[in-house]
Design a protein around this motif. Structure first.
Motif, mmCIF file in Angstrom:
data_model
loop_
_atom_site.group_PDB
_atom_site.id
_atom_site.type_symbol
_atom_site.label_atom_id
_atom_site.label_comp_id
_atom_site.label_asym_id
_atom_site.label_seq_id
_atom_site.Cartn_x
_atom_site.Cartn_y
_atom_site.Cartn_z
ATOM 1 N N ASP A 89 0.697 -1.339 0.107
ATOM 2 C CA ASP A 89 0.069 -0.155 0.094
ATOM 3 C C ASP A 89 0.939 1.282 0.181
ATOM 4 O O ASP A 89 0.360 2.367 0.119
ATOM 5 N N THR A 90 2.145 1.186 -0.279
ATOM 6 C CA THR A 90 2.925 2.339 -0.125
ATOM 7 C C THR A 90 3.678 2.407 -1.430
ATOM 8 O O THR A 90 4.619 3.166 -1.517
ATOM 9 N N GLY A 91 3.410 1.553 -2.482
ATOM 10 C CA GLY A 91 4.179 1.443 -3.732
ATOM 11 C C GLY A 91 5.531 0.881 -3.818
ATOM 12 O O GLY A 91 6.351 0.974 -4.834
ATOM 13 N N ARG A 92 5.768 0.260 -2.561
ATOM 14 C CA ARG A 92 7.136 -0.633 -2.541
ATOM 15 C C ARG A 92 6.848 -2.115 -2.599
ATOM 16 O O ARG A 92 5.914 -2.616 -2.116
ATOM 17 N N VAL A 93 7.648 -2.825 -3.244
ATOM 18 C CA VAL A 93 7.589 -4.435 -3.271
ATOM 19 C C VAL A 93 7.792 -4.868 -2.010
ATOM 20 O O VAL A 93 8.868 -4.723 -1.456
ATOM 21 N N ARG A 94 6.901 -5.758 -1.598
ATOM 22 C CA ARG A 94 7.260 -6.586 -0.443
ATOM 23 C C ARG A 94 7.757 -7.882 -0.487
ATOM 24 O O ARG A 94 7.625 -8.439 -1.599
ATOM 25 N N ASP A 95 8.202 -8.227 0.330
ATOM 26 C CA ASP A 95 8.589 -9.921 0.393
ATOM 27 C C ASP A 95 7.503 -10.956 0.134
ATOM 28 O O ASP A 95 7.607 -11.796 -0.376
ATOM 29 N N ARG A 96 6.125 -10.507 0.646
ATOM 30 C CA ARG A 96 5.102 -11.164 0.505
ATOM 31 C C ARG A 96 4.733 -11.225 -0.991
ATOM 32 O O ARG A 96 4.147 -12.203 -1.690
ATOM 33 N N ASP A 97 4.740 -9.987 -1.789
ATOM 34 C CA ASP A 97 4.708 -10.116 -3.173
ATOM 35 C C ASP A 97 5.642 -10.929 -3.979
ATOM 36 O O ASP A 97 5.170 -11.619 -5.009
ATOM 37 N N MET A 98 7.045 -11.016 -3.510
ATOM 38 C CA MET A 98 7.945 -11.753 -4.248
ATOM 39 C C MET A 98 7.635 -13.132 -4.047
ATOM 40 O O MET A 98 7.805 -14.084 -4.889
ATOM 41 N N GLN A 99 7.053 -13.616 -2.866
ATOM 42 C CA GLN A 99 6.649 -15.042 -2.452
ATOM 43 C C GLN A 99 5.508 -15.358 -3.480
ATOM 44 O O GLN A 99 5.711 -16.595 -3.711
ATOM 45 N N ARG A 100 4.624 -14.479 -3.564
ATOM 46 C CA ARG A 100 3.399 -14.807 -4.434
ATOM 47 C C ARG A 100 4.071 -15.145 -6.066
ATOM 48 O O ARG A 100 3.510 -15.922 -6.768
ATOM 49 N N VAL A 101 4.873 -14.139 -6.496
ATOM 50 C CA VAL A 101 5.359 -14.165 -7.710
ATOM 51 C C VAL A 101 5.971 -15.547 -8.046
ATOM 52 O O VAL A 101 6.065 -16.182 -8.977
ATOM 53 N N VAL A 102 6.904 -15.800 -7.182
ATOM 54 C CA VAL A 102 7.743 -17.118 -7.233
ATOM 55 C C VAL A 102 7.075 -18.317 -6.959
ATOM 56 O O VAL A 102 7.002 -19.372 -7.820
ATOM 57 N N ASN A 103 5.878 -18.353 -6.277
ATOM 58 C CA ASN A 103 5.053 -19.613 -6.148
ATOM 59 C C ASN A 103 4.179 -19.474 -7.480
ATOM 60 O O ASN A 103 3.899 -20.699 -7.665
ATOM 61 N N GLY A 104 3.870 -18.550 -7.969
ATOM 62 C CA GLY A 104 3.173 -18.585 -9.152
ATOM 63 C C GLY A 104 3.858 -19.105 -10.356
ATOM 64 O O GLY A 104 3.105 -19.950 -11.026
ATOM 65 N N LEU A 105 5.210 -18.693 -10.366
ATOM 66 C CA LEU A 105 5.766 -19.423 -11.655
ATOM 67 C C LEU A 105 6.225 -20.798 -11.312
ATOM 68 O O LEU A 105 5.934 -21.652 -12.059
#
Length: 301
Positions: free
Chosen positions: A181-197
């Protein structure tokens, strides 16, 4: 007598010429007699009695001489102690610098040794995987475990903070609510990206050159994202080996792909995905490949 008018009498003495500074007589008097008579008399009396100025009695002279000698002694002793202590302090400083240099050199040698041993372990693991019957299964196990370097077709996904990202939460990103919510990429965002791949069919994944394995962890330390305790700097480049077109389509249509798209539309996080003909992923450092062994229980007689 004639009727002529009488002339005023002529003065026998000449007229007194006034001083130019007659109007400043008060100031002249103050300057000429700056010291009041009473103060002058008191000063003269004290000087006659020996109260002011230098002491006149023998005891006073001895006391003054003793004080001067004592002050000179203190100054001399302090200077001597400082002169004696200076070489000692300089020697201790040089010894401390030598110890720091020696310990730093020893630490560098140990670090080099650790790197060599880590490379040796990785090489032996790759050799063991190749020598295990030479089967495709052993090679697949090494690739999936991250013990060997891999390359092939795949996708390249770049995720970056918004152009005007802020920390939020009074400067503490851990106090923010929601997601990115602040425009910064979070660790949880990268976790979802990697798990999605992974879920979309990726065979191997790396983030900013860090190979991911089944034991890898993506965490946060303040604003930094850590992969296996190594900090990453945005933009975050994710490489995944697999069927490029299918992998890209499946990921963008998945829940994690839609999540990443929502971050882009709502919070300005920048993303870009492309199909690559050949991507190269390094081996994960110090991967220990463990295999399960059947357990046989001996019957009791």
């Amino acid at each position: 007598m004639s009727g002529m008018p009488q002339q005023p009498p002529v003065r026998s003495t000449p007229a007194r010429v006034s001083r130019p500074d007659a109007s400043m007589s008060l100031l002249t008097n103050v300057m000429d007699h700056s010291l009041d008579d009473g103060y002058a008399e008191a000063a003269a009396r004290k000087q006659a009695e020996g109260v002011g100025g230098l002491p006149r009695t023998l005891r006073s002279k001895l006391g003054l001489a003793f004080g001067l000698v004592l002050a000179a002694l203190v100054v001399t002793v302090g200077a001597a102690e400082a002169r004696i202590a200076a070489p000692v302090v300089a020697k201790e400083r040089e010894e401390l610098i030598d110890r720091i240099d020696s310990d730093t050199e020893a630490a560098d040698k140990l670090e080099d040794t650790v790197d060599k041993l880590r490379d040796d372990v990785s090489a032996r693991q790759r050799e063991a995987l190749r020598d295990s019957g030479g089967s495709d299964k052993a090679e697949l196990v090494g690739m999936l475990a991250g013990a060997v370097e891999v390359h092939g077709p795949g996708v390249k996904l770049v995720v970056d903070d918004a152009e005007e990202a802020s920390t939020g939460g009074d400067g503490d990103p851990r106090e923010t609510s929601g997601f990115s919510d602040t425009g910064r990429v979070r660790d949880r965002d990268m976790q979802r990206v990697v798990n999605g791949l992974w879920a979309s069919g990726a065979e191997a994944v790396s983030v900013n050159g860090q190979r991911l394995t089944a034991l890898s962890a993506i965490r946060a330390a303040g604003d930094a994202i850590l992969v296996d305790n190594k900090p990453l700097v945005p933009p975050y480049t994710v490489l995944a080996v697999g069927d490029g077109k299918k992998l890209s389509t499946r990921f963008q249509d998945s829940a994690d792909g839609l999540y990443l798209n929502a971050l882009q539309e709502n919070f300005g996080i920048r993303t870009a995905i492309s199909v690559e003909k050949d991507v190269r992923l390094p081996a994960a450092p110090s991967v220990i490949v463990r295999t399960a062994q059947p357990r046989t229980e001996k019957g009791t007689s």
